[in-house]
Design a protein around this motif. Structure first.
Motif, short mmCIF file in Angstrom:
data_model
loop_
_atom_site.label_atom_id
_atom_site.label_comp_id
_atom_site.label_asym_id
_atom_site.label_seq_id
_atom_site.Cartn_x
_atom_site.Cartn_y
_atom_site.Cartn_z
N TRP A 1 37.68 38.57 40.76
CA TRP A 1 38.99 38.50 41.17
C TRP A 1 39.04 38.15 42.12
CZ3 TRP A 1 40.68 44.44 42.60
CH2 TRP A 1 40.88 45.51 41.36
N VAL B 1 40.24 36.76 45.53
CA VAL B 1 41.33 37.96 46.62
C VAL B 1 41.20 36.94 48.13
CG1 VAL B 1 41.11 40.37 46.08
CG2 VAL B 1 38.93 39.07 46.99
N THR C 1 33.20 43.40 47.55
CA THR C 1 34.44 42.68 48.18
C THR C 1 33.98 42.16 49.04
OG1 THR C 1 34.51 45.07 49.90
CG2 THR C 1 35.70 45.03 47.66
N THR D 1 37.00 41.16 52.42
CA THR D 1 38.35 41.52 52.01
C THR D 1 38.35 43.09 52.94
OG1 THR D 1 37.65 42.18 49.88
CG2 THR D 1 38.99 39.56 50.75
N ASN E 1 45.47 41.97 48.17
CA ASN E 1 44.99 42.27 47.98
C ASN E 1 44.33 43.91 48.51
OD1 ASN E 1 43.97 39.68 47.95
ND2 ASN E 1 42.73 39.32 49.93
N ARG F 1 45.76 45.75 45.37
CA ARG F 1 44.77 45.97 43.45
C ARG F 1 43.85 46.69 44.12
NH1 ARG F 1 43.16 40.11 41.42
NH2 ARG F 1 42.62 40.87 39.19
N TYR F 2 43.04 46.50 45.01
CA TYR F 2 42.66 47.50 45.47
C TYR F 2 41.78 49.52 45.69
CZ TYR F 2 39.26 43.73 47.10
OH TYR F 2 38.06 42.59 47.21
#
Length: 244
Positions: free
Chosen positions: A110, A112, A132, A135, A155, A158-159
């Motif tokens: 991804w 991010v 991650t 982020t 972001n 999305r998470y």
């Protein structure tokens, strides 16, 4: 079905976490974000593992400082194509929509951005795991060094869409300071108060507070819970100035 991955937390530098991912079926091992190499090489050797790959989330030296030594030891270094000029140790460059593998386990890459412009994350969907970097943190998010709040808000959305039981492996032990700010950001959120008490107890014993889960972050992380990019921007500015 593939055998479950073994994931080992390895403290490096002052407050960083690097990670070892081991696939028992293939005997492959990946190091994620080695700020320095020796602690990971030692942790792998203690388990009889050989690190064959490094997955890098972004260019900052506290996440890439061990890459050269890892490469010299035989590992293939993978990282963000958008930051290749800043990570001269890369052997493989990847971006949004690409995949990387450890044995039969596949991680989606991804993009991010926000903390850095080319920051990537690695989501092993079938394993319920996401790495991650800097982020998404436990109870926090990364500083906006090379991007803006709109990017970080994207972001976070999305998470937040991942299943509650997705395990989140981030790059730093920041949970206690993040939690103290979260109490100020959401003073009426009892889940934050309860979690901070647990975190304080863990840190008093010298224990780690990550990995975390998406469900726990959805309940207690002001940045993941922010309703807009503007709200996230206000939280981020306040956290940057927070002295608690």
């Amino acid at each position: 079905m593939s055998a479950a991955l073994e994931i080992v937390r390895v403290p490096v530098l002052a407050d960083n976490y690097a990670w070892l991912i081991h696939d028992p079926a293939s005997a492959e091992t990946v190091a994620v974000d080695p700020g320095e190499a020796q602690p990971l090489l030692d942790a792998a050797a203690q388990r009889g593992w050989t690190i064959g790959q490094v997955w890098t989330t972004h260019w900052h030296p506290d996440h890439t400082g061990g890459n050269a030594a890892m490469r010299a030891a035989g590992a293939r270094i993978t990282g963000p194509a958008a930051e290749a000029a800043k990570i001269p140790t890369l052997d493989v460059t990847v971006g949004e929509g690409d995949t990387v593998r450890i044995g039969d386990h596949v991680a989606d890459v991804w993009h991010v951005p926000g903390h850095t412009a080319g920051h990537i994350a690695f989501h092993l969907r079938d394993d319920g795991v996401v790495f991650t970097g800097d982020t998404l943190f436990a109870m926090g998010c990364g500083r906006l060094f090379e991007g803006d709040a709109a990017q970080m808000y994207g972001n976070m959305r999305r998470y937040a869409a991942l299943p509650d039981d997705t395990r989140v492996y981030c790059g730093h032990e920041y949970t206690q300071s993040n939690g103290r700010y979260a109490r100020v950001a959401e003073p009426d959120n009892q889940a934050i108060a309860e979690r901070l008490a647990e975190v304080d107890a863990l840190r008093a014993r010298g224990e780690a507070t990550v990995p975390t889960t998406i469900g726990l972050e959805r309940a207690t992380n002001p940045f993941l819970r922010a309703g807009s990019a503007e709200a996230l921007a206000k939280f981020r500015a306040a956290k940057d100035a927070f002295k608690g």
